[in-house]
Design a protein around this motif. Sequence first.
Motif, PDB file in Angstrom:
ATOM      1  N   ALA A  30      12.070 -31.045  12.049  1.00 34.85           N
ATOM      2  CA  ALA A  30      12.068 -31.285  13.493  1.00 34.85           C
ATOM      3  C   ALA A  30      11.302 -30.156  14.165  1.00 34.85           C
ATOM      4  CB  ALA A  30      13.494 -31.344  14.040  1.00 34.85           C
ATOM      5  N   TRP A  31      10.645 -30.509  15.254  1.00 31.34           N
ATOM      6  CA  TRP A  31       9.934 -29.532  16.085  1.00 31.34           C
ATOM      7  C   TRP A  31      10.440 -29.711  17.506  1.00 31.34           C
ATOM      8  CZ3 TRP A  31       4.047 -30.244  17.414  1.00 31.34           C
ATOM      9  CH2 TRP A  31       3.665 -29.276  18.351  1.00 31.34           C
ATOM     10  N   ILE A  32      11.066 -28.670  18.032  1.00 30.38           N
ATOM     11  CA  ILE A  32      11.626 -28.685  19.376  1.00 30.38           C
ATOM     12  C   ILE A  32      11.005 -27.535  20.153  1.00 30.38           C
ATOM     13  CG2 ILE A  32      13.737 -28.532  20.753  1.00 30.38           C
ATOM     14  CD1 ILE A  32      15.197 -29.233  18.017  1.00 30.38           C
ATOM     15  N   GLY A  33      10.594 -27.809  21.366  1.00 25.08           N
ATOM     16  CA  GLY A  33       9.994 -26.764  22.186  1.00 25.08           C
ATOM     17  C   GLY A  33      10.177 -27.043  23.656  1.00 25.08           C
ATOM     18  N   PRO A  34       9.482 -26.272  24.476  1.00 26.35           N
ATOM     19  CA  PRO A  34       9.568 -26.475  25.930  1.00 26.35           C
ATOM     20  C   PRO A  34       9.062 -27.872  26.317  1.00 26.35           C
ATOM     21  CG  PRO A  34       8.479 -24.404  25.390  1.00 26.35           C
ATOM     22  CD  PRO A  34       8.612 -25.165  24.111  1.00 26.35           C
ATOM     23  N   ASP A  35       9.693 -28.417  27.325  1.00 25.99           N
ATOM     24  CA  ASP A  35       9.264 -29.723  27.832  1.00 25.99           C
ATOM     25  C   ASP A  35       7.917 -29.550  28.520  1.00 25.99           C
ATOM     26  OD1 ASP A  35       8.882 -32.111  29.271  1.00 25.99           O
ATOM     27  OD2 ASP A  35      11.034 -32.357  29.601  1.00 25.99           O
ATOM     28  N   THR A  57      11.058 -22.926  34.782  1.00 23.13           N
ATOM     29  CA  THR A  57      12.018 -23.746  35.513  1.00 23.13           C
ATOM     30  C   THR A  57      12.632 -24.831  34.631  1.00 23.13           C
ATOM     31  OG1 THR A  57      10.331 -25.321  36.236  1.00 23.13           O
ATOM     32  CG2 THR A  57      10.737 -23.410  37.666  1.00 23.13           C
ATOM     33  N   ALA A  58      12.424 -24.745  33.351  1.00 24.11           N
ATOM     34  CA  ALA A  58      12.821 -25.818  32.445  1.00 24.11           C
ATOM     35  C   ALA A  58      14.335 -26.001  32.374  1.00 24.11           C
ATOM     36  CB  ALA A  58      12.273 -25.558  31.057  1.00 24.11           C
ATOM     37  N   THR A  59      14.754 -27.246  32.427  1.00 20.91           N
ATOM     38  CA  THR A  59      16.132 -27.615  32.133  1.00 20.91           C
ATOM     39  C   THR A  59      16.173 -28.546  30.934  1.00 20.91           C
ATOM     40  OG1 THR A  59      16.039 -29.507  33.650  1.00 20.91           O
ATOM     41  CG2 THR A  59      16.849 -27.395  34.549  1.00 20.91           C
ATOM     42  N   SER A  60      14.990 -28.924  30.448  1.00 20.66           N
ATOM     43  CA  SER A  60      14.871 -29.876  29.359  1.00 20.66           C
ATOM     44  C   SER A  60      14.025 -29.294  28.239  1.00 20.66           C
ATOM     45  CB  SER A  60      14.210 -31.161  29.883  1.00 20.66           C
ATOM     46  OG  SER A  60      13.991 -32.075  28.831  1.00 20.66           O
ATOM     47  N   ALA A  61      14.392 -29.624  27.022  1.00 26.00           N
ATOM     48  CA  ALA A  61      13.556 -29.317  25.861  1.00 26.00           C
ATOM     49  C   ALA A  61      12.836 -30.601  25.464  1.00 26.00           C
ATOM     50  CB  ALA A  61      14.413 -28.808  24.701  1.00 26.00           C
ATOM     51  N   TRP A  62      11.843 -30.456  24.605  1.00 21.31           N
ATOM     52  CA  TRP A  62      11.046 -31.594  24.163  1.00 21.31           C
ATOM     53  C   TRP A  62      11.109 -31.691  22.647  1.00 21.31           C
ATOM     54  CZ3 TRP A  62       8.946 -35.241  27.181  1.00 21.31           C
ATOM     55  CH2 TRP A  62       8.024 -36.120  26.609  1.00 21.31           C
ATOM     56  N   LEU A  63      11.379 -32.878  22.146  1.00 18.12           N
ATOM     57  CA  LEU A  63      11.349 -33.140  20.710  1.00 18.12           C
ATOM     58  C   LEU A  63       9.938 -33.615  20.370  1.00 18.12           C
ATOM     59  CD1 LEU A  63      12.939 -33.312  18.036  1.00 18.12           C
ATOM     60  CD2 LEU A  63      13.424 -35.699  18.633  1.00 18.12           C
ATOM     61  N   GLY A  81      21.441 -23.616  26.541  1.00 19.28           N
ATOM     62  CA  GLY A  81      21.716 -23.764  27.960  1.00 19.28           C
ATOM     63  C   GLY A  81      20.884 -24.822  28.658  1.00 19.28           C
ATOM     64  N   LEU A  82      20.143 -25.615  27.907  1.00 14.40           N
ATOM     65  CA  LEU A  82      19.341 -26.679  28.516  1.00 14.40           C
ATOM     66  C   LEU A  82      20.199 -27.930  28.654  1.00 14.40           C
ATOM     67  CD1 LEU A  82      16.057 -25.978  26.561  1.00 14.40           C
ATOM     68  CD2 LEU A  82      16.624 -25.304  28.888  1.00 14.40           C
ATOM     69  N   THR A  83      19.813 -28.798  29.569  1.00 15.23           N
ATOM     70  CA  THR A  83      20.659 -29.941  29.893  1.00 15.23           C
ATOM     71  C   THR A  83      20.164 -31.274  29.343  1.00 15.23           C
ATOM     72  OG1 THR A  83      19.525 -30.218  32.007  1.00 15.23           O
ATOM     73  CG2 THR A  83      21.515 -28.847  31.990  1.00 15.23           C
ATOM     74  N   SER A  84      18.958 -31.301  28.779  1.00 14.99           N
ATOM     75  CA  SER A  84      18.485 -32.567  28.218  1.00 14.99           C
ATOM     76  C   SER A  84      17.428 -32.327  27.148  1.00 14.99           C
ATOM     77  CB  SER A  84      17.928 -33.485  29.313  1.00 14.99           C
ATOM     78  OG  SER A  84      16.773 -32.932  29.897  1.00 14.99           O
ATOM     79  N   LEU A  85      17.238 -33.351  26.339  1.00 16.76           N
ATOM     80  CA  LEU A  85      16.207 -33.363  25.309  1.00 16.76           C
ATOM     81  C   LEU A  85      15.388 -34.623  25.535  1.00 16.76           C
ATOM     82  CD1 LEU A  85      14.952 -32.165  22.727  1.00 16.76           C
ATOM     83  CD2 LEU A  85      16.636 -33.486  21.407  1.00 16.76           C
ATOM     84  N   ALA A  86      14.101 -34.449  25.747  1.00 13.35           N
ATOM     85  CA  ALA A  86      13.207 -35.569  26.018  1.00 13.35           C
ATOM     86  C   ALA A  86      12.219 -35.716  24.864  1.00 13.35           C
ATOM     87  CB  ALA A  86      12.456 -35.340  27.330  1.00 13.35           C
ATOM     88  N   LEU A  87      11.584 -36.856  24.788  1.00 13.51           N
ATOM     89  CA  LEU A  87      10.632 -37.129  23.715  1.00 13.51           C
ATOM     90  C   LEU A  87       9.737 -38.282  24.107  1.00 13.51           C
ATOM     91  CD1 LEU A  87      11.725 -39.936  22.074  1.00 13.51           C
ATOM     92  CD2 LEU A  87      13.560 -38.338  21.594  1.00 13.51           C
ATOM     93  N   ASN A  88       8.715 -38.484  23.315  1.00 21.55           N
ATOM     94  CA  ASN A  88       7.827 -39.624  23.474  1.00 21.55           C
ATOM     95  C   ASN A  88       7.866 -40.404  22.170  1.00 21.55           C
ATOM     96  OD1 ASN A  88       5.789 -41.182  24.833  1.00 21.55           O
ATOM     97  ND2 ASN A  88       4.315 -40.293  23.429  1.00 21.55           N
ATOM     98  N   VAL A  89       7.881 -41.712  22.261  1.00 15.99           N
ATOM     99  CA  VAL A  89       7.841 -42.552  21.059  1.00 15.99           C
ATOM    100  C   VAL A  89       6.851 -43.677  21.311  1.00 15.99           C
ATOM    101  CG1 VAL A  89       9.814 -43.963  21.788  1.00 15.99           C
ATOM    102  CG2 VAL A  89       9.239 -43.811  19.372  1.00 15.99           C
TER     103      VAL A  89
END
Length: 162
Positions: free
Chosen positions: A77-82, A89-95, A125-133
Amino acid sequence: MDVQKVTLRRMTPSEYEAATRHREAAVVLELAKRMPEEPARERVRRGTAQYLPDGLDTADHHLLSAVNESGEVVGTAWIGPDPREAFGTATSAWLYDLHVFAAFRRHGYGSAVLAAAERLVAAEGLTSLALNVLGDNEAAIALYRRSGYGVSAMYLQKDVQR
């Protein structure tokens, strides 16, 4: 489907190289549906250089191997800044990528890796994980829907003849 558990650990340099080769090859195959292969390869190489300028040591990016309870690496898995959020100002990470190795597919490892990724993001401490499929990746779409992900944006495309 089996309920699996995995732990995430930092990739080794050789795992990183293999994961990068696999990810880039998969993206080239997708892009080559709409553009010549060599420009697609160059675009993918530029993307890797942009998002992972220091490779495995790129700040704020987690390049991870998923290990099952038997000690086998079952995927990555690769997770980083959205990339949609402004720096600082990030509250979300990106998969950016989730890959379960072929021998371990259809046994619940995709869900396990995704759940472990969500725990990591929450612990930061982030509130969501977003991604593109991609729209034709039905297996991935089903995994994300089962895991509670919903559509936050939708891009539609139609090829037209001249």
